[in-house]
Scaffold this motif. Structure first.
Motif, mmCIF file in Angstrom:
data_model
loop_
_atom_site.group_PDB
_atom_site.id
_atom_site.type_symbol
_atom_site.label_atom_id
_atom_site.label_comp_id
_atom_site.label_asym_id
_atom_site.label_seq_id
_atom_site.Cartn_x
_atom_site.Cartn_y
_atom_site.Cartn_z
ATOM 1 N N SER A 62 0.844 -1.186 0.000
ATOM 2 C CA SER A 62 0.000 0.000 0.000
ATOM 3 C C SER A 62 0.879 1.235 0.000
ATOM 4 C CB SER A 62 -0.951 0.006 1.204
ATOM 5 O OG SER A 62 -0.221 -0.008 2.410
ATOM 6 N N GLY A 63 0.337 2.327 -0.508
ATOM 7 C CA GLY A 63 1.090 3.565 -0.575
ATOM 8 C C GLY A 63 1.944 3.699 -1.829
ATOM 9 N N PHE A 64 1.952 2.673 -2.643
ATOM 10 C CA PHE A 64 2.695 2.703 -3.901
ATOM 11 C C PHE A 64 2.165 1.547 -4.748
ATOM 12 C CE2 PHE A 64 5.635 -0.969 -3.785
ATOM 13 C CZ PHE A 64 5.384 -1.410 -2.498
ATOM 14 N N THR A 65 2.573 1.510 -5.991
ATOM 15 C CA THR A 65 2.153 0.419 -6.869
ATOM 16 C C THR A 65 3.337 -0.503 -7.133
ATOM 17 O OG1 THR A 65 2.582 1.783 -8.823
ATOM 18 C CG2 THR A 65 0.331 1.755 -7.977
ATOM 19 N N VAL A 66 3.076 -1.802 -7.030
ATOM 20 C CA VAL A 66 4.174 -2.769 -7.119
ATOM 21 C C VAL A 66 4.786 -2.821 -8.516
ATOM 22 C CG1 VAL A 66 3.302 -4.175 -5.228
ATOM 23 C CG2 VAL A 66 2.582 -4.703 -7.574
#
Length: 124
Positions: free
Chosen positions: A25-29
């Protein structure tokens, strides 16, 4: 805020399988290199498998047994572990690189964000 949560560890007999999951969460993998690290009891943490935009790597000891995969839609990264051995026992951590689109190698220095780890025990 970048967060990583691992789950899926447990107790398994030698030769068995587990799938570890890492919820991001908080970013895209798909924009960060992601790594799975293993810390055996009394030993240093080491890279097991890493995936970046251009590369997938495995440490020699897990080649042919472990597979890393990324699900961009769910923002998850997985580590499928087959033919488990007692020496695979330890805590497994999911990590994200220090910056988007940054990847040097599958070592601790590349990664700046870490999950809390999940315990894997391989024993009969």
């Amino acid at each position: 805020q970048v967060q990583l949560v691992e789950f899926g560890g447990g107790l398994v007999q030698p030769g068995g399988s587990l799938r570890l999951s890492c919820a991001a969460s908080g970013f895209t993998v798909d924009s960060y290199a992601i790594g799975w690290f293993h810390q055996a009891p009394g030993k240093e943490r080491e890279g097991v498998s890493c995936i970046s935009s251009s590369d997938v790597t495995y440490v020699d000891s897990v080649k042919g047994r472990f597979t890393i995969a990324r699900d961009n839609a769910l923002n998850m990264v997985y580590l499928q572990m087959n033919s488990l051995k007692p020496e695979d026992t330890g805590v497994y951590y999911c990590a994200a690189a220090q910056h988007p689109d940054y990847y040097r190698d599958c070592s601790i220095a590349t990664f700046g964000f870490w999950g809390q780890g999940t315990q894997v025990t391989v024993s009969s």
